[in-house]
Design a protein around this motif. Sequence first.
Motif: not given
Ligand SMILES: *Cc1c(COP(=O)(O)O)cnc(C)c1O
Length: 495
Positions: A108, A141, A263-264, A267, A421
């Motif tokens: 992030k 995060d 997740g969201n 990315d 990530t």
């Molecule tokens: C936020 C996050 C994700 C997911 O990313 P999105 O853009 O929400 O799909 C994956 N891994 C980590 C460590 C994150 O902080």
Amino acid sequence: MNYQSTRNHALTAVSTAAVLRGIASDGGLFILKDFSSLNFDWRAALEKDTLGMAEQILSALLPDYPNMGELVRRAYTGKFETEDLTPVVPVGDRYVLELFRGPTSAFKDVALSMLPQLITAARAGEGVEDEIVILTATSGDTGKAALEGFHDVEGTRIIVFFPENGVSSVQKAQMVTQAGKNVCVCGINGNFDDAQTGVKNTFAAVEAGDLLAGKGARLSSANSINIGRLAPQVVYYFKAYADLVKWGKCKVGDPVDFVVPTGNFGDILAGYFAKYMGLPVGRLVCASNANDVLTDFIHTGVYDRNRPFYKTVSPSMDILVSSNLERLLFLMSGCNDAVVAELMAKLKTEGVYRVDDAMVAKLQEEFWGGCCDDAATKETIGKVWKEHGYLCDTHTAVAWNVADQYLKDTDSKNPVVVLSTASAYKFPVAVLSALDVEAKGDEFAIMEQLHEITGVPVPKNLSGLQEKEVLHRDVIEKDEILDYVLRKISQPEWN
Ligand SMILES: *Cc1c(COP(=O)(O)O)cnc(C)c1O
């Protein structure tokens, strides 16, 4: 007016206004009206260093900023462990794109180092005198990365909501120890989806009732619903591709596959934007944990959030409502705002929608989806460490595992980039247990233990965290978010 709401083409905005508002007034997300009209030479971008790429890409996506180069330099210079921000590391016959070398050790940081620059420049550019109050829902995060980006930034305040019992101790300590006169951190009794829904409802209620009229404040968002969060993430896809070309692993024009722990959906959507901008992206592989709503969606075209919510060892991906999927639906439906509005209404009322066969076919052509549970995640951490001496965090391990599944299923011959990530030290309990070592003491002691066993350096921002003073103790119910926000905004001084 190059941006519009995904749900209504009549709701338009220039890029600075879209960044400042965060979300369109009808609850839709701001999206470029027409990617094909972008003024962008993708081959030229590959020749530049990371900051040069960032300037070119962000200038194309957000054309109303006159001094993007300066904003990019202010955002990134001296803030990351490496000058190229996001290094690529060969691991076995794959490439790991390390996105966690920033000030809070999560991906992030790439976007949230840039967003305060974009918001303050937009505030000046649009002649806004109101204070910008950033509302952020976090699965762990985003919160810290946003706090790090916005603390003591003139003209802004930031409120972060996190699931009180849904983040690691390290993540929580990172947030509740945040200093700064304009920062506020609050736990909620609920999960990330509750926090995100509460924040979205707060935006809607404030807009509908004009609740901030005369208060000298307006809301914006640091979540990836904000296009200013998404745009900076496009850069590292170009950066990774350029590295592979430089190393002779592919020629300009060859497809490269990217595996993204999701997740969201922000990315991975940035990867899709990169593809729209010309980058030869092969497949985008969407990797999920036990919360496998996206895997099912990619396989069947049915998005169904009516399912159990699991708390996993990869908590930043514990999400059942992936906001940015809305932007993908918009692009895949041929920019059809009516279709998106209808699907989103169904999601809201019934928790489920189905896309048509043409969209399913397109989806499966561009994406591949897979998931793995906690046991497989840990097994993968152990395997990658044993076979390659590379320590990955739980989210990265999900992606690695899904990359295995993808390669088995498709026999792709493209180079494979796995997006990493987070630092393993943000999730030390799960990572240590994955290495079959008995943990001793609290999460911070375990961090130390992990360091002793692997020799991998602990990022500076994470060591010594437990000695820092706790500055934020508020915890509220999930339906109290709106009241809390209004109360905080009426207080002139916070800290
Ligand atoms: C936020 C996050 C994700 C997911 O990313 P999105 O853009 O929400 O799909 C994956 N891994 C980590 C460590 C994150 O902080």
